[in-house]
Design an enzyme around this catalytic site. Structure first.
Site, short mmCIF file in Angstrom:
data_model
loop_
_atom_site.label_atom_id
_atom_site.label_comp_id
_atom_site.label_asym_id
_atom_site.label_seq_id
_atom_site.Cartn_x
_atom_site.Cartn_y
_atom_site.Cartn_z
N TYR A 1 42.15 31.70 44.73
CA TYR A 1 41.78 32.04 46.10
C TYR A 1 41.91 30.85 47.04
O TYR A 1 41.49 30.93 48.18
CB TYR A 1 40.34 32.59 46.13
CG TYR A 1 40.18 33.83 45.27
CD1 TYR A 1 40.72 35.04 45.67
CD2 TYR A 1 39.51 33.78 44.05
CE1 TYR A 1 40.59 36.17 44.88
CE2 TYR A 1 39.39 34.91 43.25
CZ TYR A 1 39.93 36.10 43.67
OH TYR A 1 39.82 37.22 42.88
N TYR B 1 38.42 42.83 47.60
CA TYR B 1 37.02 42.38 47.69
C TYR B 1 36.93 40.91 48.08
O TYR B 1 35.86 40.43 48.47
CB TYR B 1 36.28 42.66 46.37
CG TYR B 1 36.22 41.53 45.36
CD1 TYR B 1 37.24 41.34 44.44
CD2 TYR B 1 35.12 40.68 45.30
CE1 TYR B 1 37.18 40.31 43.50
CE2 TYR B 1 35.05 39.64 44.35
CZ TYR B 1 36.09 39.47 43.46
OH TYR B 1 36.02 38.46 42.53
N ARG B 2 38.07 40.22 48.06
CA ARG B 2 38.08 38.77 48.22
C ARG B 2 39.54 38.37 48.24
O ARG B 2 40.35 39.04 47.62
CB ARG B 2 37.40 38.20 46.98
CG ARG B 2 37.28 36.74 46.81
CD ARG B 2 36.57 36.52 45.47
NE ARG B 2 36.34 35.12 45.20
CZ ARG B 2 35.88 34.65 44.05
NH1 ARG B 2 35.62 35.50 43.06
NH2 ARG B 2 35.67 33.37 43.87
#
Ligand SMILES: Cc1cc2nc3c(=O)[nH]c(=O)nc-3n(C[C@H](O)[C@H](O)[C@H](O)COP(=O)(O)OP(=O)(O)OC[C@H]3O[C@@H](n4cnc5c(N)ncnc54)[C@H](O)[C@@H]3O)c2cc1C
Lengths: 128, 517
Positions: B87, B460-461
């Site tokens: 991420y 979600y992310r």
């Protein structure tokens, strides 16, 4: 000091999945208590070793990412940094600050220069 | 290198002012430092490189940093330990931001009787694990597959673990936050000076704000309260293997009601064969063919590890009588279904530790999957949320699998089963030094996001590079949520200094430029 246990990587290779694992029949040290899964040795007997445990051992003792990947380019018994006698402090410092292969660089915020010097000397002196 | 719109001279002054606040030795602005705080899963680490990093040691120092940042309009990107691999790691969404590294703040206060901890952002999963072990505290963690990161940072990004406490942000109870103006607030019952229930009662009085500081840029969390589970008397369950890709459907339909009704309280994750192979081996051990992995390779991998196309571990935690009954219900649900293999798993208090994330033991070995393509690798996380329905899961699998093949990547998906949702977590593995692969990666990721959006599913992310892209899929009423977020951002952070661009939220001064891009 708690007993030290280094488990064979054969355990990992025998694991059916990457998140769960059964009994370890492959403990190298037969006198060690039965051990399961990926529990790591987090013990230490000196301040320098304690620092190594806090900052490095999650990847550089048994079942660690570093140990697994190093075992691909050197004999598995040499893959654990603490069992090496050929590491120089400079090499260790370089690996940590510049990263090496798949080992990420570790910042000065996480490991200060002074802490790194202690760890590098600990490894250069051949570990515990 | 300087933050956007700040001259080198002005930035030099700002760094001096930061040094005065936290000590020059904790201001890191050399080239090596900038790269150390970049995304080390990126093909080009300079792309999202920060201009410097600051490592305060106390909440007062964080406040002092924030005041200086306001004065000089320097954007700060707070991280806890910054191990957000897949991420973006420690790197900021806005290139040239200054990373605010909280990893030196490592205080831990456990309330053993009530099963809670109040911790600072620098506390890693291994640190908390050691603390509990060293003090013989019978509480368990919930850890992510990469446990090298921080308990707080993971929870604030709504990370997931594998025990009944695996929905980490849902277990947050009370925060201490430095606001963008340098003010300090405690949420929930912590709003009362000397309050006795900060980590015990979540809602507080009036609006609850804990959730506001998750996946946002509205403040810097300096303490986080978290509930921890009691070490249970037993952990029992089954390890299941399934032979065919389409088994996914009936398995989801079988597990969903057990999950919803609490027979299964952890978040099981159904993963494909590559999950094991990518950690334990490299691709060239199986084939020289760069094309899609065919049935013979998949068969060889499954044989070596004794696994199915999919593997799933289900666990129940608690007193012996309860877990035995729950296991009976689970076995009944799978009875007479086409299960390839089912193995019972049992752990009891007094046994040596089970030793995996299923019992909250931190691990680093999953990170080895970065080496799947042989060289310096990594992955990007793609994680859309679906309804927990088997037919939809199969369709999701087929569409996504086809996209993997079209763009030339090895399918690496899993399905995490929540109480009322199914998160299709994909770690798309790549070789950072393969330029052609990295180019395809970008197009692939955009295709994946568009595909999920077309189905009505959102991530979600997401990775720092795609925060705007994913934010743009949350488009009800012409992006009303984005406008609300921006209004809050402008009210709390008029100078736009905290994490510009985090989750697609930009401060006024940078907004036009961001939306155009
Ligand atoms: C092989 C592998 C497996 C993984 N498995 C999992 C898994 O099972 N579950 C999972 O959840 N993740 C997983 N990850 C992703 C990631 O590595 C973890 O989530 C990791 O815990 C995140 O790093 P961190 O805890 O150091 O958080 P950080 O990087 O410190 O924080 C994440 C983000 O939260 C925000 N933030 C952090 N601290 C603060 C603060 N104090 N105030 C305000 N904002 C803040 C920042 O935007 C930051 O970028 C995996 C990654 C890999 C490579």
């Amino acid at each position: 000091m708690k007993p030290r246990r280094f488990l064979s990587l054969a355990l990992l290779a025998a694991c059916a999945t990457a998140t769960a694992c059964g009994d370890d029949d492959a403990a190298e040290n037969a006198s060690a208590p039965a051990q399961r899964g990926f529990i790591q040795d987090r013990s230490s007997s000196s301040p320098a070793e304690a620092l190594f445990v806090e900052k490095c051992s999650m990847c550089h003792r048994a079942h660690g990412m570093g140990t697994i990947i190093l075992a691909r380019r050197m004999p598995p018994e040499r893959a654990m940094l603490e069992s090496r006698d050929d590491l120089t402090a400079d090499y260790v410092r370089q690996a940590v600050r510049s990263g090496i292969g798949n080992m990420p660089r570790i910042s000065r915020g996480e490991v200060s220069d002074a802490q790194l010097a202690t760890i590098a000397d600990y490894l250069a002196e051949g570990g515990p | 290198m300087t933050p956007p719109g700040i001259s080198p001279r002005r930035f030099e002054e700002a760094l001096h002012a930061f040094g005065a606040a936290i000590g020059d030795g904790n201001v890191f602005a050399a080239e090596d430092d900038r790269i150390a705080y970049s995304d080390h899963y990126s093909a080009d680490e300079t792309r999202q490189m920060p201009s410097a990093a600051l490592a305060p040691a106390s909440v007062e120092e964080v406040q002092a940093v924030v005041r200086v940042a306001n004065e000089y309009r320097v954007p700060l990107w707070p991280i806890s330990r910054g191990k957000n691999f897949g991420y973006g790691g420690a790197a900021p969404a806005l290139r040239g931001s200054v990373v605010l590294d909280l990893s030196r703040m490592k205080r831990i206060a456990v309330d053993e009787e009530n099963g809670t901890v109040l911790l600072e952002p620098g506390v890693g999963f291994f640190d908390l694990y050691d603390h509990l072990q060293d003090n013989d505290i019978p509480l368990w963690l919930s850890v992510p597959g990469n446990s090298w990161g921080s308990v707080a940072g993971n929870a604030l990004d709504r990370g997931l673990g594998y025990t009944p406490y695996g929905d980490h942000s849902a277990r947050i109870c009370g925060l201490e936050v430095v606001l963008p103006d340098g003010g300090l607030v405690r949420t929930g019952m912590g709003a009362m000076a000397g309050g006795k229930t900060w980590q015990l009662y979540r809602h507080g009085y009036g609006p609850s704000w804990d959730a506001m500081f998750c996946q946002s840029n509205f403040g810097i969390v300096t303490k986080l309260g978290l509930w921890l589970m009691s070490a249970p008397e037993t952990v029992v369950g089954v390890d299941l293997e399934f032979d065919q890709p389409d088994d996914l459907g009936w398995v989801v339909d079988t597990v969903a009601p057990l999950r919803r009704d609490g027979v299964i309280q952890q978040s099981p994750s159904m993963g494909s064969w590559l999950r094991s192979a990518a950690v334990l081996t490299t691709r060239d051990e199986w084939t020289d063919d760069p094309g899609p992995l065919g049935d013979s390779v998949i068969g060889a991998i499954r044989d070596r590890f004794g696994i199915g196309w999919w593997s799933l571990q289900l666990r129940c935690y608690g007193p012996r009588e309860m877990t035995r009954a729950a296991l009976d219900v689970i076995k009944r649900a799978f009875n007479a279904r086409p299960v390839l293999a089912m193995k019972e798993a049992r752990w009891e208090r007094g046994d040596s530790p089970e030793g995996s994330p299923l019992t909250g033991v931190p691990v680093s070995f999953p990170l080895a999957n970065a080496n799947w393509h042989g060289g310096r690798g990594g992955h990007i996380g793609y994680s859309p949320v679906l309804p927990p329905k088997g037919d939809l899961a199969i369709e999701q699998f087929r569409r996504t699998h086809a996209l993997y093949q079209r763009y030339g990547f090895d399918y690496h998906g899993s399905f995490a089963m929540g109480e009322r949702s199914l998160t299709n977590v994909n770690q798309v593995l790549f070789d950072r030094d393969d330029r052609d692969m990295m180019r395809r990666m970008d197009a692939f990721f955009r295709a994946l996001v568009a595909d999920a959006r077309a189905q009505g599913y959102g991530e979600y992310r997401t990775h720092i590079e795609y925060m705007d892209l994913v934010a743009s899929t949350y488009d009800f009423n012409d992006g009303a949520l984005r406008r609300l977020n921006e209004k809050v951002k402008d009210a709390l952070d008029p100078n736009g200094i905290i994490a510009p661009g985090k989750n697609g939220i930009w401060p006024a001064a940078l907004r036009d430029q961001a939306h155009e891009a």
